[in-house]
Design a protein around this motif. Structure first.
Motif, PDB file in Angstrom:
ATOM      1  N   GLY A  12       0.916  -1.300   0.119  1.00 31.32           N
ATOM      2  CA  GLY A  12      -0.020   0.034   0.159  1.00 31.32           C
ATOM      3  C   GLY A  12       0.737   1.359  -0.121  1.00 31.32           C
ATOM      4  N   GLU A  13       0.404   2.288  -0.135  1.00 24.15           N
ATOM      5  CA  GLU A  13       0.776   3.719  -0.352  1.00 24.15           C
ATOM      6  C   GLU A  13       1.787   3.980   1.092  1.00 24.15           C
ATOM      7  N   ALA A  14       1.215   3.548   2.221  1.00 24.00           N
ATOM      8  CA  ALA A  14       1.840   3.875   3.537  1.00 24.00           C
ATOM      9  C   ALA A  14       2.988   3.206   3.646  1.00 24.00           C
ATOM     10  N   ASP A  15       2.746   1.683   3.530  1.00 28.50           N
ATOM     11  CA  ASP A  15       4.097   0.989   3.583  1.00 28.50           C
ATOM     12  C   ASP A  15       5.132   1.306   2.560  1.00 28.50           C
ATOM     13  N   THR A  16       4.617   1.524   1.231  1.00 28.68           N
ATOM     14  CA  THR A  16       5.776   2.054   0.176  1.00 28.68           C
ATOM     15  C   THR A  16       6.384   3.350   0.714  1.00 28.68           C
ATOM     16  N   LYS A  17       5.788   4.161   1.417  1.00 29.93           N
ATOM     17  CA  LYS A  17       6.303   5.412   1.656  1.00 29.93           C
ATOM     18  C   LYS A  17       7.445   5.189   2.834  1.00 29.93           C
ATOM     19  N   ALA A  18       7.201   4.236   3.858  1.00 32.05           N
ATOM     20  CA  ALA A  18       7.685   3.799   4.939  1.00 32.05           C
ATOM     21  C   ALA A  18       9.016   3.143   4.302  1.00 32.05           C
ATOM     22  N   ALA A  19       8.817   2.415   3.423  1.00 30.99           N
ATOM     23  CA  ALA A  19      10.160   1.612   2.773  1.00 30.99           C
ATOM     24  C   ALA A  19      11.204   2.496   2.078  1.00 30.99           C
ATOM     25  N   ASP A  28      20.070  11.607  -5.622  1.00 24.95           N
ATOM     26  CA  ASP A  28      20.377  10.310  -4.985  1.00 24.95           C
ATOM     27  C   ASP A  28      19.043   9.372  -5.512  1.00 24.95           C
ATOM     28  N   MET A  29      18.225   9.966  -6.443  1.00 22.14           N
ATOM     29  CA  MET A  29      17.178   9.353  -6.776  1.00 22.14           C
ATOM     30  C   MET A  29      17.295   7.993  -7.205  1.00 22.14           C
ATOM     31  N   GLY A  30      18.214   7.808  -8.310  1.00 19.87           N
ATOM     32  CA  GLY A  30      18.709   6.699  -8.889  1.00 19.87           C
ATOM     33  C   GLY A  30      19.087   5.309  -7.980  1.00 19.87           C
ATOM     34  N   ARG A  31      19.773   5.691  -7.069  1.00 21.61           N
ATOM     35  CA  ARG A  31      20.102   4.794  -6.146  1.00 21.61           C
ATOM     36  C   ARG A  31      19.322   4.317  -5.215  1.00 21.61           C
ATOM     37  N   VAL A  32      18.273   5.489  -4.864  1.00 22.03           N
ATOM     38  CA  VAL A  32      17.188   5.087  -3.855  1.00 22.03           C
ATOM     39  C   VAL A  32      16.160   4.066  -4.957  1.00 22.03           C
ATOM     40  N   MET A  33      15.773   4.343  -5.868  1.00 19.65           N
ATOM     41  CA  MET A  33      15.071   3.757  -6.955  1.00 19.65           C
ATOM     42  C   MET A  33      15.757   2.234  -7.184  1.00 19.65           C
ATOM     43  N   GLY A  34      16.985   2.115  -7.371  1.00 19.69           N
ATOM     44  CA  GLY A  34      17.519   0.740  -7.560  1.00 19.69           C
ATOM     45  C   GLY A  34      17.312   0.162  -6.492  1.00 19.69           C
ATOM     46  N   GLU A  35      17.643   0.255  -5.514  1.00 17.19           N
ATOM     47  CA  GLU A  35      17.530  -0.509  -3.783  1.00 17.19           C
ATOM     48  C   GLU A  35      15.929  -0.787  -3.738  1.00 17.19           C
ATOM     49  N   LEU A  36      15.120   0.100  -4.064  1.00 18.86           N
ATOM     50  CA  LEU A  36      13.591  -0.230  -3.964  1.00 18.86           C
ATOM     51  C   LEU A  36      13.422  -1.319  -4.861  1.00 18.86           C
ATOM     52  N   LYS A  37      13.722  -1.192  -6.104  1.00 20.50           N
ATOM     53  CA  LYS A  37      13.678  -2.010  -7.016  1.00 20.50           C
ATOM     54  C   LYS A  37      14.079  -3.486  -6.737  1.00 20.50           C
ATOM     55  N   LEU A  94       5.829  -4.003  -5.685  1.00 18.14           N
ATOM     56  CA  LEU A  94       5.443  -2.632  -5.993  1.00 18.14           C
ATOM     57  C   LEU A  94       5.036  -2.166  -7.436  1.00 18.14           C
ATOM     58  N   ASP A  95       4.353  -0.910  -7.542  1.00 18.50           N
ATOM     59  CA  ASP A  95       4.036  -0.366  -8.801  1.00 18.50           C
ATOM     60  C   ASP A  95       5.300   0.545  -8.819  1.00 18.50           C
ATOM     61  N   MET A  96       6.389   0.425  -9.385  1.00 16.01           N
ATOM     62  CA  MET A  96       7.539   1.088  -9.633  1.00 16.01           C
ATOM     63  C   MET A  96       7.196   2.615 -10.154  1.00 16.01           C
ATOM     64  N   GLY A  97       6.167   2.717 -11.061  1.00 18.00           N
ATOM     65  CA  GLY A  97       5.863   3.983 -11.490  1.00 18.00           C
ATOM     66  C   GLY A  97       5.441   4.821 -10.570  1.00 18.00           C
ATOM     67  N   ARG A  98       4.498   4.292  -9.418  1.00 18.87           N
ATOM     68  CA  ARG A  98       3.970   5.200  -8.293  1.00 18.87           C
ATOM     69  C   ARG A  98       4.973   5.404  -7.534  1.00 18.87           C
ATOM     70  N   ALA A  99       5.839   4.373  -7.263  1.00 19.71           N
ATOM     71  CA  ALA A  99       6.992   4.694  -6.321  1.00 19.71           C
ATOM     72  C   ALA A  99       8.040   5.532  -6.603  1.00 19.71           C
ATOM     73  N   SER A 100       7.959   5.809  -7.970  1.00 16.93           N
ATOM     74  CA  SER A 100       9.046   6.782  -8.395  1.00 16.93           C
ATOM     75  C   SER A 100       8.696   8.370  -8.081  1.00 16.93           C
ATOM     76  N   GLY A 101       7.218   8.353  -8.234  1.00 13.44           N
ATOM     77  CA  GLY A 101       6.513   9.623  -7.685  1.00 13.44           C
ATOM     78  C   GLY A 101       6.734  10.021  -6.509  1.00 13.44           C
ATOM     79  N   TRP A 102       6.778   9.157  -5.572  1.00 10.39           N
ATOM     80  CA  TRP A 102       6.749   9.109  -4.292  1.00 10.39           C
ATOM     81  C   TRP A 102       8.353   9.211  -3.800  1.00 10.39           C
ATOM     82  N   VAL A 103       9.216   8.718  -4.303  1.00 10.07           N
ATOM     83  CA  VAL A 103      10.619   8.924  -4.245  1.00 10.07           C
ATOM     84  C   VAL A 103      11.008  10.326  -4.462  1.00 10.07           C
ATOM     85  N   LYS A 104      10.646  10.735  -5.377  1.00  8.94           N
ATOM     86  CA  LYS A 104      10.646  12.076  -5.968  1.00  8.94           C
ATOM     87  C   LYS A 104      10.375  13.188  -5.071  1.00  8.94           C
ATOM     88  N   GLU A 105       9.031  13.076  -4.721  1.00  5.23           N
ATOM     89  CA  GLU A 105       8.368  13.778  -3.788  1.00  5.23           C
ATOM     90  C   GLU A 105       9.027  13.735  -2.295  1.00  5.23           C
TER      91      GLU A 105
END
Length: 150
Positions: A98-105, A120-129, A136-147
């Motif tokens: 869910g959104e809350a779990d993803t943001k916590a991760a 650092d976005m690339g590093r965070v996205m790489g580790e998340l993936k 995860l839906d990586m498209g939505r997660a990308s927006g949250w990482v950016k935010e």
């Protein structure tokens, strides 16, 4: 194995005479076979279930986009067909975070990596993936990482 489950469900749907379900399951099987062919000759063979889940996630994303386009274009019968296929595809996908779990991760990974800027976005996205690719839906997660990083 997920691949075996899909084959079993295909046989069950055929016996039950559920043509839309059989069609969707055959689409899934065809996409998985296509990926198998792509993987031939590559030294690194990924976990089979992870590969099947990746195929399912891409198929689900395509269906969601098609549903939106068909509904915008007034083609409700095609949108319904896509929704039926999406429902079958989602049966085989693992429970999504869910959104809350993803943001916590995301926050956890940010603190581990010491990430604090958009650089650092690339590093965070790489580790998340690496850790949560199938959940995860990586498209939505990308927006949250950016935010989170801005």
């Amino acid at each position: 194995m997920l691949r075996d489950t899909i084959k079993t469900e295909t046989v069950t749907a055929m016996k039950a005479g559920d043509k839309p379900r059989v069609a969707a399951l055959r689409l899934i099987s065809a996409k998985v076979k296509d990926r198998d062919i792509e993987q031939r000759g590559k030294a690194e063979v990924a976990d089979d279930d992870a590969m099947v889940i990746d195929v399912l996630q891409k198929m689900a994303k395509q269906r969601r986009e098609s549903i939106t386009m068909y509904e915008d274009g007034g083609r409700t019968e095609l949108a319904e067909q896509e929704k039926t296929e999406l429902a079958v595809i989602e049966e085989f996908m693992p429970q999504q975070m869910g959104e809350a779990d993803t943001k916590a991760a995301i926050e956890s990974i940010k603190s581990e990596l010491g990430a604090d800027s958009m650089k650092d976005m690339g590093r965070v996205m790489g580790e998340l993936k690496k850790r949560y690719a199938t959940q995860l839906d990586m498209g939505r997660a990308s927006g949250w990482v950016k935010e989170s990083l801005s």
